[in-house]
Design a protein around this motif. Structure first.
Motif, short mmCIF file in Angstrom:
data_model
loop_
_atom_site.label_atom_id
_atom_site.label_comp_id
_atom_site.label_asym_id
_atom_site.label_seq_id
_atom_site.Cartn_x
_atom_site.Cartn_y
_atom_site.Cartn_z
N VAL B 63 1.21 -0.95 0.32
CA VAL B 63 0.02 -0.08 -0.26
C VAL B 63 0.84 1.02 0.46
N PRO B 64 0.47 2.46 -0.62
CA PRO B 64 1.11 3.31 -0.53
C PRO B 64 1.55 4.37 0.96
N GLU B 65 2.57 4.80 0.41
CA GLU B 65 3.11 5.37 1.90
C GLU B 65 3.21 7.22 0.68
N VAL B 66 3.59 8.41 1.08
CA VAL B 66 3.29 9.31 0.94
C VAL B 66 4.91 9.91 1.68
N ASP B 67 5.51 10.24 0.83
CA ASP B 67 6.48 11.45 1.42
C ASP B 67 6.06 12.76 0.98
N GLU B 68 5.59 13.91 2.43
CA GLU B 68 4.71 14.86 2.05
C GLU B 68 5.63 15.91 1.34
N SER B 69 7.21 15.84 1.99
CA SER B 69 8.13 16.65 1.32
C SER B 69 8.66 16.51 0.28
N ARG B 70 8.71 15.90 -0.41
CA ARG B 70 8.67 15.50 -2.37
C ARG B 70 7.56 15.37 -2.91
N CYS B 71 5.69 15.29 -2.29
CA CYS B 71 4.97 15.54 -2.63
C CYS B 71 4.57 17.10 -2.91
N ASP B 72 4.18 17.35 -4.22
CA ASP B 72 3.56 18.61 -4.65
C ASP B 72 2.25 19.01 -5.13
N ALA B 73 1.58 17.61 -4.79
CA ALA B 73 -0.57 17.48 -4.44
C ALA B 73 -0.18 18.02 -5.79
N CYS B 74 0.38 16.74 -7.39
CA CYS B 74 0.13 17.13 -8.51
C CYS B 74 -1.19 16.30 -9.03
N GLY B 75 -2.15 15.13 -8.01
CA GLY B 75 -2.74 14.71 -8.33
C GLY B 75 -2.89 13.50 -8.87
N SER B 88 -6.10 12.95 -3.74
CA SER B 88 -5.65 13.84 -3.31
C SER B 88 -6.08 15.24 -4.24
N LEU B 89 -6.94 16.63 -3.82
CA LEU B 89 -8.01 17.07 -4.05
C LEU B 89 -7.04 18.83 -3.79
N LYS B 90 -5.84 18.73 -4.88
CA LYS B 90 -4.94 19.77 -4.68
C LYS B 90 -4.50 20.00 -2.82
N THR B 91 -4.49 18.71 -2.50
CA THR B 91 -4.46 18.64 -0.98
C THR B 91 -2.93 17.32 -1.09
N ARG B 92 -2.17 17.47 -0.75
CA ARG B 92 -1.67 16.65 0.28
C ARG B 92 -2.19 15.27 -0.07
N PRO B 93 -1.88 13.73 -0.20
CA PRO B 93 -2.97 12.91 -0.67
C PRO B 93 -3.50 11.86 0.39
N LEU B 94 -4.72 11.81 0.81
CA LEU B 94 -4.85 10.91 1.66
C LEU B 94 -5.03 9.28 1.47
N VAL B 95 -4.42 8.68 2.50
CA VAL B 95 -4.60 7.10 1.43
C VAL B 95 -5.11 6.57 2.53
N PHE B 96 -6.21 5.14 2.23
CA PHE B 96 -7.26 4.98 2.75
C PHE B 96 -6.53 3.29 2.50
N PRO B 97 -5.89 3.08 3.59
CA PRO B 97 -4.86 1.55 3.50
C PRO B 97 -5.84 0.14 3.00
N ASP B 98 -7.02 0.49 3.49
CA ASP B 98 -8.13 -1.15 3.33
C ASP B 98 -8.79 -0.60 2.51
N LEU B 99 -9.34 0.36 1.65
CA LEU B 99 -9.42 0.64 -0.13
C LEU B 99 -8.05 0.19 -1.02
N CYS B 100 -6.88 -0.28 -0.56
CA CYS B 100 -6.11 -0.53 -1.54
C CYS B 100 -6.20 -1.67 -1.64
N HIS B 101 -5.76 -2.07 -3.42
CA HIS B 101 -6.32 -2.99 -4.15
C HIS B 101 -4.07 -3.92 -4.17
#
Lengths: 120, 284
Positions: B63-75, B88-101
């Protein structure tokens, strides 16, 4: 300023849909002009999972500055909070009544989700 | 049998007797046979086989883990994910691990390489032995809604030779597809009731789409009506066996007993079914 209200129909007289993720429609009401548009939520009605998240994305992309609904689960609440959209819970019967409550300042932003996921 | 043959036991409706058929078939082989319990939300073949569990392995999905220092919220990640597991809604992404395939797409599409994948445990695969039966079963963690990756992990432990019996979950959704895919032959266990027939029709549509040769076993035969048999006849679906509606079978089941042991008079019924399946699987 625009506010989204979950609706079981497509007019201001429509019943307020108490569900968020699986609401039938969102009515996006412009408080300045008094005009509104109807956004359907068809793709989410039958989604197995992730309906709340997708509904939150829909409302955010539509440019809503607030959301009035019956109940909101934790995942949807997290997305709405990240998008800076306050959630107002209400138990009134119609969209028009919800707008009236909002205008009169009787609704306060929820501090958290008020139900678990998949509550209905 | 030198070459591997895989037979899946499935059903539209739950509770029609998949596990009864799977366990009793396996017990009727009298030579090494593998039973894969792919009903990972509630594996129950072990209740009858009572195997000695020899290995237990954790199965994870990335499952993804986001390094927020690198993310520019491109979506980009959010637009790619069909499951809304990363948003991501022009924000740093939110991760919902239980929905991740666990497809890994978000990590690959991220232009800034801000996403790395972390293992999230979803369940365990247990391997055990009971007489001639090698049992492999998946057990999904409570609260983990993602069965297919665990089912694939169970199937990855299938032997390449001999007979492999796959006990599938009920229904017609993704976990069932994951369980029955790649099988040489499929048995749909049903019961002669309106509910049984309704879900059998759905299951038949599913199997035909998967292009797996199949037949039907009618369990509790005699309890309902003949509409299931008529449906099979009209659709040219072979009825491979009928298991009578015998209260003693239900009693043996309720005590966790294998039918062919508790009621030896049913041995020939399962032997016939086994022979029919072997012949059918060979024909393909």
């Amino acid at each position: 300023m625009k506010i989204a209200i979950t609706a079981a129909g497509a007019t201001l007289d429509a019943p307020l849909d108490p569900r968020f993720g699986r609401a039938v429609n969102f009515i996006l009401y412009d408080l300045d002009s008094g005009k509104f548009e109807v956004i359907d939520n068809l793709q989410n009605l039958e989604a197995a999972q992730g309906a709340g998240i997708q509904a939150a994305e829909t409302v955010a992309r539509a440019g809503a500055d607030g959301l009035i609904t019956g109940h909101c689960g934790p995942k949807a609440f997290r997305v709405l909070a990240a998008a800076g959209i306050p959630v107002y819970n209400t138990s009134v019967a119609t969209v028009a009544q919800a707008l009236e409550e909002y205008r009169e300042g009787r609704l306060v932003p929820a501090r958290s989700a008020d139900v678990e996921g998949h509550w209905a | 049998m030198s070459e591997g043959v895989r037979i899946a036991i499935a059903s539209g409706k739950g509770g029609t007797g998949k596990t009864t058929v799977a366990v009793n078939l396996a017990w009727s082989v009298h030579e090494p046979v593998q039973l894969l319990d792919c009903d990972v939300e509630e594996p129950n073949a072990h209740l009858f086989l009572r195997p000695e569990i020899q290995r237990s392995e954790t199965v994870s999905i990335p499952v993804p883990e986001v390094d927020e220092s690198r993310c520019d919220a491109c979506g980009e990640c959010s637009r790619l994910c069909a499951w809304h597991a990363i948003v991501s809604l022009k924000t740093r992404p939110l991760v919902f691990p239980d929905l991740c395939h666990g497809c890994g797409g978000c990590a690959r599409i991220c232009p800034l390489e801000a996403i790395r994948e972390m293992d999230r445990p979803i369940g365990t695969v247990e391997t055990g032995v009971s007489g001639p039966v090698n049992l492999v079963q998946g057990r999904l963690n409570i609260g983990a809604p993602m069965a297919p990756p665990l089912i694939r992990a169970v199937k990855a432990r299938a032997h390449g030779s001999g007979l492999v019996i796959v006990d599938a979950p009920p229904g017609t959704s993704c976990p069932v597809i994951a369980a029955v895919r790649d099988c040489d032959f499929l048995v749909l266990v049903t019961e002669p009731t309106p509910f049984g027939l309704h879900d059998l029709v759905l299951a038949v549509d599913m199997v035909r789409e998967l292009r797996i040769p199949f037949g039907v076993v009618i369990n509790r035969a005699g309890m309902g009506d003949d509409r299931t048999a008529v449906f099979c006849r009209n659709q040219n679906i072979p009825i491979l066996q009928e298991i009578p509606d015998d209260r003693r079978i239900a009693e043996a089941y309720a005590r966790g007993r294998i039918v062919v042991e508790a009621l030896p008079e049913y041995q020939s019924l399962f032997q016939q079914l086994l022979a029919a399946l072997r012949a059918a699987a060979k024909k393909g």
